[in-house]
Write a protein that holds these residues in place. Structure first.
Motif, short mmCIF file in Angstrom:
data_model
loop_
_atom_site.label_atom_id
_atom_site.label_comp_id
_atom_site.label_asym_id
_atom_site.label_seq_id
_atom_site.Cartn_x
_atom_site.Cartn_y
_atom_site.Cartn_z
N ASN A 277 2.80 -3.52 4.90
CA ASN A 277 1.91 -2.44 4.45
C ASN A 277 0.95 -2.92 3.38
O ASN A 277 -0.24 -2.59 3.40
N ALA A 278 1.49 -3.70 2.43
CA ALA A 278 0.62 -4.21 1.35
C ALA A 278 -0.51 -5.05 1.95
O ALA A 278 -1.67 -4.95 1.52
N ILE A 279 -0.18 -5.83 2.98
CA ILE A 279 -1.22 -6.66 3.63
C ILE A 279 -2.23 -5.77 4.34
O ILE A 279 -3.44 -5.94 4.21
N TYR A 308 -6.12 -0.32 -1.31
CA TYR A 308 -6.75 1.01 -1.25
C TYR A 308 -6.01 2.08 -2.05
O TYR A 308 -6.61 3.08 -2.45
N GLY A 309 -4.72 1.92 -2.24
CA GLY A 309 -3.96 2.93 -2.98
C GLY A 309 -3.76 4.21 -2.17
O GLY A 309 -4.24 4.34 -1.03
N ILE A 310 -3.06 5.17 -2.77
CA ILE A 310 -2.72 6.42 -2.08
C ILE A 310 -3.25 7.59 -2.92
O ILE A 310 -2.92 7.68 -4.10
N PHE A 322 5.19 10.36 10.72
CA PHE A 322 3.81 10.38 11.23
C PHE A 322 2.74 10.57 10.16
O PHE A 322 1.58 10.76 10.49
N PHE A 323 3.11 10.54 8.89
CA PHE A 323 2.08 10.78 7.88
C PHE A 323 1.29 9.52 7.55
O PHE A 323 1.86 8.46 7.27
N ARG A 324 -0.04 9.62 7.59
CA ARG A 324 -0.92 8.54 7.14
C ARG A 324 -1.93 9.17 6.18
O ARG A 324 -2.51 10.20 6.49
N LEU A 338 5.00 5.82 10.81
CA LEU A 338 6.45 5.88 11.06
C LEU A 338 7.23 4.84 10.26
O LEU A 338 8.43 4.97 10.06
N GLY A 339 6.52 3.79 9.81
CA GLY A 339 7.20 2.67 9.14
C GLY A 339 8.01 3.10 7.94
O GLY A 339 9.20 2.81 7.84
N LEU A 340 7.37 3.83 7.02
CA LEU A 340 8.07 4.19 5.78
C LEU A 340 9.15 5.24 6.02
O LEU A 340 10.17 5.26 5.34
N TYR A 341 8.93 6.10 7.03
CA TYR A 341 9.97 7.07 7.38
C TYR A 341 11.22 6.31 7.84
O TYR A 341 12.34 6.63 7.43
N MET A 342 10.99 5.29 8.69
CA MET A 342 12.11 4.48 9.17
C MET A 342 12.77 3.74 8.00
O MET A 342 14.00 3.73 7.86
N GLY A 363 -4.69 0.34 -6.15
CA GLY A 363 -3.57 -0.39 -5.57
C GLY A 363 -2.28 0.40 -5.61
O GLY A 363 -2.23 1.51 -6.14
N SER A 364 -1.24 -0.20 -5.03
CA SER A 364 0.07 0.46 -4.95
C SER A 364 1.16 -0.54 -5.30
O SER A 364 1.01 -1.73 -5.07
N THR A 365 2.26 0.00 -5.81
CA THR A 365 3.44 -0.82 -6.04
C THR A 365 4.62 -0.11 -5.42
O THR A 365 4.92 1.04 -5.78
P1 ADP Z 1 1.58 3.12 8.93
O1 ADP Z 1 1.40 1.92 8.08
O2 ADP Z 1 1.90 2.82 10.34
O3 ADP Z 1 0.47 4.11 8.80
P2 ADP Z 1 3.80 3.76 7.15
O4 ADP Z 1 4.85 4.78 7.32
O5 ADP Z 1 4.23 2.36 6.93
O6 ADP Z 1 2.88 3.91 8.42
O7 ADP Z 1 2.90 4.21 5.93
C1 ADP Z 1 2.50 5.57 5.83
C2 ADP Z 1 1.24 5.69 5.02
O8 ADP Z 1 1.50 5.35 3.66
C3 ADP Z 1 0.13 4.74 5.44
O9 ADP Z 1 -0.59 5.22 6.54
C4 ADP Z 1 -0.70 4.70 4.16
O10 ADP Z 1 -1.50 5.86 4.06
C5 ADP Z 1 0.35 4.77 3.06
N1 ADP Z 1 0.73 3.43 2.55
C6 ADP Z 1 1.88 2.76 2.76
N2 ADP Z 1 1.87 1.59 2.08
C7 ADP Z 1 0.71 1.54 1.42
C8 ADP Z 1 0.10 0.59 0.53
N3 ADP Z 1 0.72 -0.54 0.18
N4 ADP Z 1 -1.12 0.89 0.05
C9 ADP Z 1 -1.76 2.04 0.36
N5 ADP Z 1 -1.25 2.97 1.19
C10 ADP Z 1 -0.03 2.72 1.71
#
Ligand code: ADP
Length: 390
Positions: A277-279, A308-310, A322-324, A338-342, A363-365
Protein backbone atom coordinates in the motif's frame (compact mmCIF):
# COMPACT_ATOMS: atom_id res chain seq x y z
CA UNK A 1 -44.15 34.44 55.67
CA UNK A 2 -47.46 36.03 54.66
CA UNK A 3 -50.17 33.62 53.68
CA UNK A 4 -50.32 34.98 50.13
CA UNK A 5 -46.65 34.27 49.39
CA UNK A 6 -47.00 30.80 50.78
CA UNK A 7 -49.91 29.89 48.52
CA UNK A 8 -48.01 31.37 45.56
CA UNK A 9 -45.07 29.06 46.28
CA UNK A 10 -47.43 26.09 46.57
CA UNK A 11 -49.08 26.84 43.27
CA UNK A 12 -45.65 27.31 41.60
CA UNK A 13 -44.52 24.00 43.03
CA UNK A 14 -47.66 22.35 41.77
CA UNK A 15 -47.08 23.78 38.31
CA UNK A 16 -43.48 22.49 38.41
CA UNK A 17 -44.74 19.09 39.47
CA UNK A 18 -47.19 18.97 36.62
CA UNK A 19 -44.44 19.84 34.17
CA UNK A 20 -42.30 17.06 35.64
CA UNK A 21 -45.20 14.61 35.43
CA UNK A 22 -45.75 15.55 31.82
CA UNK A 23 -42.07 15.09 30.98
CA UNK A 24 -42.10 11.73 32.76
CA UNK A 25 -45.24 10.62 30.88
CA UNK A 26 -43.66 11.63 27.60
CA UNK A 27 -40.44 9.75 28.41
CA UNK A 28 -42.51 6.71 29.44
CA UNK A 29 -44.50 6.77 26.24
CA UNK A 30 -41.28 7.06 24.25
CA UNK A 31 -39.61 4.20 26.10
CA UNK A 32 -42.58 1.85 26.01
CA UNK A 33 -43.59 2.70 22.49
CA UNK A 34 -40.16 2.36 20.87
CA UNK A 35 -40.42 -0.12 18.00
CA UNK A 36 -37.11 -1.72 18.96
CA UNK A 37 -36.51 -3.69 22.11
CA UNK A 38 -35.42 -1.41 24.96
CA UNK A 39 -34.09 -2.24 28.42
CA UNK A 40 -33.16 0.29 31.06
CA UNK A 41 -30.51 -0.68 33.59
CA UNK A 42 -29.45 1.25 36.68
CA UNK A 43 -25.88 2.23 37.52
CA UNK A 44 -25.16 -1.29 38.81
CA UNK A 45 -26.48 -2.93 35.64
CA UNK A 46 -29.73 -4.14 37.26
CA UNK A 47 -32.71 -4.23 34.90
CA UNK A 48 -35.27 -1.63 35.96
CA UNK A 49 -37.51 -1.24 32.90
CA UNK A 50 -38.24 -3.31 29.82
CA UNK A 51 -40.53 -2.36 26.94
CA UNK A 52 -42.98 -4.72 25.22
CA UNK A 53 -40.84 -5.08 22.08
CA UNK A 54 -37.96 -6.40 24.23
CA UNK A 55 -40.24 -8.92 26.01
CA UNK A 56 -41.54 -10.09 22.61
CA UNK A 57 -38.07 -10.35 21.14
CA UNK A 58 -36.39 -12.13 24.05
CA UNK A 59 -39.29 -14.32 25.15
CA UNK A 60 -38.87 -13.56 28.89
CA UNK A 61 -41.57 -12.53 31.37
CA UNK A 62 -41.45 -9.47 33.68
CA UNK A 63 -40.42 -11.61 36.68
CA UNK A 64 -37.56 -13.15 34.74
CA UNK A 65 -36.05 -9.79 33.84
CA UNK A 66 -36.97 -7.02 36.28
CA UNK A 67 -34.50 -6.57 39.13
CA UNK A 68 -32.03 -9.04 37.57
CA UNK A 69 -28.42 -8.28 36.68
CA UNK A 70 -28.48 -7.50 32.95
CA UNK A 71 -25.08 -8.88 31.87
CA UNK A 72 -25.81 -12.32 33.35
CA UNK A 73 -29.50 -12.50 32.49
CA UNK A 74 -29.12 -11.56 28.85
CA UNK A 75 -26.10 -13.24 27.36
CA UNK A 76 -24.59 -12.20 24.04
CA UNK A 77 -22.40 -14.29 21.75
CA UNK A 78 -20.07 -13.53 18.85
CA UNK A 79 -20.17 -14.83 15.27
CA UNK A 80 -18.26 -17.96 16.26
CA UNK A 81 -20.79 -18.77 18.97
CA UNK A 82 -18.44 -17.79 21.79
CA UNK A 83 -19.80 -15.94 24.81
CA UNK A 84 -18.77 -12.27 24.73
CA UNK A 85 -17.06 -11.39 28.01
CA UNK A 86 -18.71 -8.76 30.18
CA UNK A 87 -15.74 -6.45 29.72
CA UNK A 88 -16.24 -6.49 25.94
CA UNK A 89 -20.00 -5.86 25.95
CA UNK A 90 -21.53 -2.58 24.77
CA UNK A 91 -22.95 -1.80 28.22
CA UNK A 92 -19.49 -1.99 29.83
CA UNK A 93 -17.90 0.02 27.05
CA UNK A 94 -20.68 2.61 27.24
CA UNK A 95 -20.05 3.03 30.98
CA UNK A 96 -16.29 3.21 30.51
CA UNK A 97 -16.35 5.72 27.66
CA UNK A 98 -19.50 7.66 28.56
CA UNK A 99 -20.59 7.31 24.93
CA UNK A 100 -23.17 5.25 23.04
CA UNK A 101 -21.66 1.97 21.78
CA UNK A 102 -23.18 -0.21 19.05
CA UNK A 103 -22.21 -3.80 18.36
CA UNK A 104 -23.54 -6.62 16.26
CA UNK A 105 -24.00 -9.66 18.44
CA UNK A 106 -26.09 -12.78 18.87
CA UNK A 107 -28.50 -12.55 21.81
CA UNK A 108 -29.44 -15.74 23.62
CA UNK A 109 -33.23 -15.91 23.78
CA UNK A 110 -35.29 -17.64 26.45
CA UNK A 111 -35.78 -20.60 24.07
CA UNK A 112 -32.00 -20.98 23.78
CA UNK A 113 -31.78 -19.75 20.18
CA UNK A 114 -29.27 -17.09 19.16
CA UNK A 115 -30.78 -14.01 17.51
CA UNK A 116 -28.58 -11.80 15.30
CA UNK A 117 -29.06 -8.30 16.69
CA UNK A 118 -27.58 -4.86 16.72
CA UNK A 119 -27.29 -3.64 20.31
CA UNK A 120 -26.74 0.00 21.24
CA UNK A 121 -25.96 0.86 24.85
CA UNK A 122 -26.16 4.53 25.78
CA UNK A 123 -25.16 5.72 29.23
CA UNK A 124 -27.56 8.06 31.00
CA UNK A 125 -25.47 10.76 32.66
CA UNK A 126 -26.59 13.08 35.43
CA UNK A 127 -24.28 15.65 37.02
CA UNK A 128 -21.38 14.07 35.16
CA UNK A 129 -22.04 10.62 36.62
CA UNK A 130 -23.64 7.62 34.88
CA UNK A 131 -26.91 6.77 36.62
CA UNK A 132 -27.84 3.97 34.26
CA UNK A 133 -27.88 2.90 30.66
CA UNK A 134 -30.42 2.19 28.01
CA UNK A 135 -29.96 -0.75 25.68
CA UNK A 136 -31.73 -0.79 22.34
CA UNK A 137 -31.96 -4.09 20.43
CA UNK A 138 -32.67 -4.31 16.74
CA UNK A 139 -33.40 -7.64 15.11
CA UNK A 140 -30.66 -8.13 12.52
CA UNK A 141 -31.79 -11.47 11.08
CA UNK A 142 -32.52 -10.18 7.58
CA UNK A 143 -29.27 -8.26 7.19
CA UNK A 144 -27.35 -11.22 8.62
CA UNK A 145 -28.95 -13.69 6.19
CA UNK A 146 -28.24 -11.40 3.22
CA UNK A 147 -24.65 -10.96 4.33
CA UNK A 148 -24.26 -14.72 4.66
CA UNK A 149 -25.68 -15.25 1.19
CA UNK A 150 -23.30 -12.64 -0.22
CA UNK A 151 -20.32 -14.33 1.42
CA UNK A 152 -21.43 -17.74 0.13
CA UNK A 153 -21.84 -16.34 -3.36
CA UNK A 154 -18.38 -14.76 -3.28
CA UNK A 155 -16.89 -18.00 -1.99
CA UNK A 156 -18.48 -20.15 -4.71
CA UNK A 157 -17.69 -17.67 -7.49
CA UNK A 158 -14.06 -17.36 -6.39
CA UNK A 159 -13.61 -21.12 -6.20
CA UNK A 160 -15.08 -21.60 -9.65
CA UNK A 161 -12.90 -18.84 -11.13
CA UNK A 162 -9.75 -20.04 -9.45
CA UNK A 163 -9.00 -23.16 -11.59
CA UNK A 164 -9.39 -21.64 -15.07
CA UNK A 165 -7.61 -18.48 -13.95
CA UNK A 166 -4.58 -20.39 -12.68
CA UNK A 167 -4.32 -22.10 -16.03
CA UNK A 168 -4.56 -18.78 -17.92
CA UNK A 169 -1.96 -17.25 -15.61
CA UNK A 170 0.58 -20.07 -15.99
CA UNK A 171 0.22 -20.20 -19.76
CA UNK A 172 0.35 -16.42 -20.15
CA UNK A 173 3.56 -16.25 -18.11
CA UNK A 174 5.12 -19.07 -20.15
CA UNK A 175 4.35 -17.17 -23.34
CA UNK A 176 5.44 -13.77 -21.98
CA UNK A 177 8.72 -15.16 -20.62
CA UNK A 178 9.62 -16.66 -24.01
CA UNK A 179 9.50 -20.33 -22.99
CA UNK A 180 7.77 -21.27 -26.22
CA UNK A 181 9.68 -19.00 -28.54
CA UNK A 182 10.74 -15.41 -28.84
CA UNK A 183 7.99 -12.84 -29.27
CA UNK A 184 8.17 -9.80 -31.50
CA UNK A 185 8.33 -6.48 -29.63
CA UNK A 186 4.68 -5.83 -30.35
CA UNK A 187 3.62 -9.30 -29.18
CA UNK A 188 5.68 -8.80 -26.03
CA UNK A 189 3.77 -5.59 -25.19
CA UNK A 190 0.44 -7.38 -25.59
CA UNK A 191 1.60 -10.35 -23.51
CA UNK A 192 2.86 -8.05 -20.75
CA UNK A 193 -0.57 -6.40 -20.61
CA UNK A 194 -2.19 -9.81 -20.34
CA UNK A 195 0.08 -11.04 -17.55
CA UNK A 196 -0.36 -7.77 -15.63
CA UNK A 197 -4.14 -8.06 -15.73
CA UNK A 198 -4.29 -11.77 -15.03
CA UNK A 199 -1.99 -11.29 -12.02
CA UNK A 200 -4.35 -8.61 -10.65
CA UNK A 201 -7.31 -10.98 -11.15
CA UNK A 202 -5.44 -13.74 -9.37
CA UNK A 203 -4.65 -11.36 -6.51
CA UNK A 204 -8.31 -10.37 -6.24
CA UNK A 205 -9.53 -13.97 -6.18
CA UNK A 206 -6.96 -14.88 -3.51
CA UNK A 207 -8.03 -11.90 -1.40
CA UNK A 208 -11.72 -12.81 -1.75
CA UNK A 209 -11.01 -16.42 -0.83
CA UNK A 210 -8.95 -15.32 2.16
CA UNK A 211 -11.74 -13.04 3.34
CA UNK A 212 -14.40 -15.75 3.13
CA UNK A 213 -12.10 -18.11 5.03
CA UNK A 214 -11.38 -15.54 7.75
CA UNK A 215 -15.04 -14.55 8.07
CA UNK A 216 -16.04 -18.19 8.41
CA UNK A 217 -13.38 -18.71 11.10
CA UNK A 218 -11.80 -21.50 9.06
CA UNK A 219 -8.20 -20.26 9.02
CA UNK A 220 -5.77 -22.50 10.88
CA UNK A 221 -3.22 -20.79 13.09
CA UNK A 222 0.16 -22.52 13.11
CA UNK A 223 2.62 -20.88 15.49
CA UNK A 224 6.30 -21.50 14.73
CA UNK A 225 9.54 -19.90 15.81
CA UNK A 226 9.52 -16.92 13.47
CA UNK A 227 12.28 -14.56 12.45
CA UNK A 228 10.31 -11.35 11.90
CA UNK A 229 13.33 -9.40 10.72
CA UNK A 230 13.97 -11.92 7.97
CA UNK A 231 10.37 -11.77 6.80
CA UNK A 232 10.54 -7.96 6.61
CA UNK A 233 13.79 -8.17 4.60
CA UNK A 234 12.33 -10.77 2.23
CA UNK A 235 9.26 -8.64 1.57
CA UNK A 236 11.38 -5.52 1.05
CA UNK A 237 13.34 -7.50 -1.58
CA UNK A 238 10.30 -9.06 -3.21
CA UNK A 239 8.69 -5.67 -3.73
CA UNK A 240 11.93 -4.07 -4.99
CA UNK A 241 10.80 -4.11 -8.65
CA UNK A 242 7.75 -1.93 -7.79
CA UNK A 243 9.89 0.34 -5.65
CA UNK A 244 12.37 0.82 -8.48
CA UNK A 245 9.67 1.30 -11.08
CA UNK A 246 8.39 4.31 -9.09
CA UNK A 247 11.89 5.52 -8.16
CA UNK A 248 11.00 5.38 -4.48
CA UNK A 249 13.58 5.30 -1.71
CA UNK A 250 13.05 2.52 0.80
CA UNK A 251 15.04 2.62 4.03
CA UNK A 252 14.68 0.39 7.05
CA UNK A 253 15.77 0.05 10.67
CA UNK A 254 15.08 -3.48 11.86
CA UNK A 255 15.96 -3.65 15.52
CA UNK A 256 14.43 -6.90 16.60
CA UNK A 257 16.23 -10.22 16.22
CA UNK A 258 14.61 -12.57 18.71
CA UNK A 259 12.54 -15.46 17.45
CA UNK A 260 8.80 -15.03 18.10
CA UNK A 261 6.26 -17.86 18.37
CA UNK A 262 3.74 -16.73 15.79
CA UNK A 263 2.28 -17.74 12.45
CA UNK A 264 4.77 -16.69 9.73
CA UNK A 265 2.29 -17.11 6.87
CA UNK A 266 -0.20 -14.73 8.44
CA UNK A 267 2.50 -12.26 9.50
CA UNK A 268 3.95 -12.17 6.00
CA UNK A 269 0.57 -11.27 4.55
CA UNK A 270 0.19 -8.33 6.94
CA UNK A 271 3.68 -6.94 6.32
CA UNK A 272 3.36 -7.38 2.54
CA UNK A 273 0.00 -5.63 2.33
CA UNK A 274 1.15 -2.64 4.38
CA UNK A 275 4.33 -2.17 2.35
CA UNK A 276 2.51 -2.73 -0.93
CA UNK A 277 0.00 0.00 0.00
CA UNK A 278 2.79 2.41 0.90
CA UNK A 279 4.33 1.78 -2.53
CA UNK A 280 1.01 2.11 -4.34
CA UNK A 281 -0.02 5.29 -2.56
CA UNK A 282 3.27 7.20 -2.74
CA UNK A 283 3.97 9.12 -5.94
CA UNK A 284 7.18 8.77 -7.98
CA UNK A 285 10.33 9.71 -6.12
CA UNK A 286 8.74 9.40 -2.65
CA UNK A 287 10.19 7.92 0.51
CA UNK A 288 9.19 4.87 2.54
CA UNK A 289 10.67 3.83 5.85
CA UNK A 290 10.11 0.45 7.48
CA UNK A 291 11.00 -0.17 11.11
CA UNK A 292 10.74 -3.12 13.45
CA UNK A 293 11.30 -2.71 17.15
CA UNK A 294 10.20 -3.77 20.58
CA UNK A 295 7.94 -1.38 22.42
CA UNK A 296 7.05 -2.48 25.94
CA UNK A 297 5.38 -5.89 25.59
CA UNK A 298 4.82 -5.63 21.85
CA UNK A 299 6.86 -5.88 18.69
CA UNK A 300 5.91 -3.08 16.37
CA UNK A 301 6.22 -3.12 12.58
CA UNK A 302 5.83 0.35 11.12
CA UNK A 303 5.62 1.54 7.52
CA UNK A 304 5.88 5.28 7.00
CA UNK A 305 5.42 6.92 3.62
CA UNK A 306 5.30 10.50 2.40
CA UNK A 307 2.60 9.76 -0.15
CA UNK A 308 -0.96 10.85 -0.83
CA UNK A 309 -2.22 10.30 2.72
CA UNK A 310 -5.84 9.71 3.77
CA UNK A 311 -8.39 12.55 4.07
CA UNK A 312 -9.28 13.02 7.72
CA UNK A 313 -13.04 12.66 7.24
CA UNK A 314 -12.56 9.25 5.61
CA UNK A 315 -10.12 7.77 8.09
CA UNK A 316 -12.84 5.98 10.08
CA UNK A 317 -13.70 3.82 7.06
CA UNK A 318 -10.23 2.63 6.08
CA UNK A 319 -10.60 -0.93 7.41
CA UNK A 320 -14.10 -1.41 5.96
CA UNK A 321 -14.77 -3.85 3.14
CA UNK A 322 -14.43 -2.30 -0.37
CA UNK A 323 -13.57 1.14 0.97
CA UNK A 324 -11.13 3.27 -1.05
CA UNK A 325 -10.54 6.90 -0.12
CA UNK A 326 -11.65 9.60 -2.56
CA UNK A 327 -8.18 11.03 -3.19
CA UNK A 328 -6.95 7.53 -4.15
CA UNK A 329 -9.80 6.59 -6.46
CA UNK A 330 -8.81 9.58 -8.61
CA UNK A 331 -5.07 8.82 -8.75
CA UNK A 332 -4.72 5.03 -8.56
CA UNK A 333 -7.28 2.95 -10.40
CA UNK A 334 -5.91 -0.47 -9.43
CA UNK A 335 -7.30 -1.59 -6.09
CA UNK A 336 -10.34 -3.13 -4.48
CA UNK A 337 -10.50 -1.77 -0.94
CA UNK A 338 -10.24 -5.32 0.38
CA UNK A 339 -6.59 -5.53 1.43
CA UNK A 340 -6.84 -3.75 4.77
CA UNK A 341 -10.15 -5.42 5.60
CA UNK A 342 -8.42 -8.78 5.11
CA UNK A 343 -5.35 -7.63 7.05
CA UNK A 344 -7.52 -6.56 9.97
CA UNK A 345 -9.11 -10.02 10.02
CA UNK A 346 -5.67 -11.62 10.09
CA UNK A 347 -4.49 -9.30 12.84
CA UNK A 348 -7.50 -10.27 14.97
CA UNK A 349 -6.62 -13.93 14.44
CA UNK A 350 -3.08 -13.45 15.73
CA UNK A 351 -4.09 -11.23 18.60
CA UNK A 352 -2.30 -8.11 17.39
CA UNK A 353 -3.28 -4.49 16.86
CA UNK A 354 -3.28 -2.36 13.73
CA UNK A 355 -3.72 1.40 13.36
CA UNK A 356 -2.46 4.37 11.39
CA UNK A 357 -1.81 8.08 11.36
CA UNK A 358 -2.22 10.06 8.20
CA UNK A 359 -2.49 13.53 6.76
CA UNK A 360 -3.74 14.11 3.27
CA UNK A 361 -0.92 15.20 0.97
CA UNK A 362 1.73 14.52 3.64
CA UNK A 363 1.79 10.75 3.99
CA UNK A 364 0.68 7.86 6.17
CA UNK A 365 2.17 5.66 8.85
CA UNK A 366 0.70 2.23 9.43
CA UNK A 367 1.51 0.30 12.60
CA UNK A 368 1.12 -3.38 13.33
CA UNK A 369 1.84 -4.44 16.91
CA UNK A 370 2.27 -8.06 17.83
CA UNK A 371 2.17 -9.20 21.45
CA UNK A 372 5.49 -10.67 22.52
CA UNK A 373 3.78 -13.75 23.90
CA UNK A 374 3.41 -17.21 22.50
CA UNK A 375 0.55 -17.35 19.99
CA UNK A 376 -1.95 -20.13 20.63
CA UNK A 377 -2.47 -22.46 17.68
CA UNK A 378 -5.89 -23.17 16.26
CA UNK A 379 -7.04 -26.02 14.09
CA UNK A 380 -8.68 -24.95 10.86
CA UNK A 381 -9.54 -26.47 7.53
CA UNK A 382 -7.51 -23.97 5.52
CA UNK A 383 -4.90 -21.24 5.61
CA UNK A 384 -4.59 -18.00 3.71
CA UNK A 385 -3.04 -17.45 0.28
CA UNK A 386 -0.33 -14.99 -0.60
CA UNK A 387 -1.91 -12.03 -2.35
CA UNK A 388 1.02 -9.67 -2.86
CA UNK A 389 3.65 -10.62 -5.39
CA UNK A 390 6.33 -8.68 -7.21
P1 ADP B 1 -6.77 -1.07 -2.01
O1 ADP B 1 -5.34 -0.72 -1.83
O2 ADP B 1 -7.00 -2.25 -2.88
O3 ADP B 1 -7.62 0.10 -2.41
P2 ADP B 1 -6.80 -1.48 0.87
O4 ADP B 1 -7.85 -2.12 1.70
O5 ADP B 1 -5.42 -2.03 0.96
O6 ADP B 1 -7.36 -1.53 -0.60
O7 ADP B 1 -6.77 0.05 1.26
C1 ADP B 1 -7.99 0.75 1.40
C2 ADP B 1 -7.78 2.22 1.17
O8 ADP B 1 -6.99 2.77 2.23
C3 ADP B 1 -7.01 2.56 -0.09
O9 ADP B 1 -7.82 2.55 -1.23
C4 ADP B 1 -6.49 3.95 0.25
O10 ADP B 1 -7.52 4.90 0.08
C5 ADP B 1 -6.20 3.85 1.74
N1 ADP B 1 -4.77 3.54 2.02
C6 ADP B 1 -4.26 2.38 2.46
N2 ADP B 1 -2.92 2.51 2.65
C7 ADP B 1 -2.61 3.76 2.35
C8 ADP B 1 -1.39 4.52 2.34
N3 ADP B 1 -0.22 3.98 2.71
N4 ADP B 1 -1.46 5.81 1.94
C9 ADP B 1 -2.63 6.39 1.59
N5 ADP B 1 -3.81 5.74 1.57
C10 ADP B 1 -3.80 4.44 1.94
Amino acid sequence: MPMKDFSKIISELQAGNEELELARAKADALFLGIGEGAIFTDEKGMISRVNQAAFDMLGYTQEELLGKWYPKTIEVYDEKGELIRIIDRPITKAFLTGKAVTMQVFIKLKNGKLLPASVTSSPVIMDGKPIGAIQIFRDFTKEYEIDKMKSEFISIASHQLRTPLTSIMTNAHLLADGYVGRLTDEQQIFMNNITFSVDRMHELISTLLNITRIEAGKVAINPKETDLKRIVQEINNELQPQIEAKKLTLTSALNYDEPVMTDPVLIREVFANLLSNAIKYTPQGGKIRVTLKKDKEEIVYRVKDNGYGIPEEQQDHIFTKFFRAENIVQTESVGTGLGLYMVQGIVENIGGRIWFESKEGMGSTFYFALPNTELRGKAGSTTIETTIRS
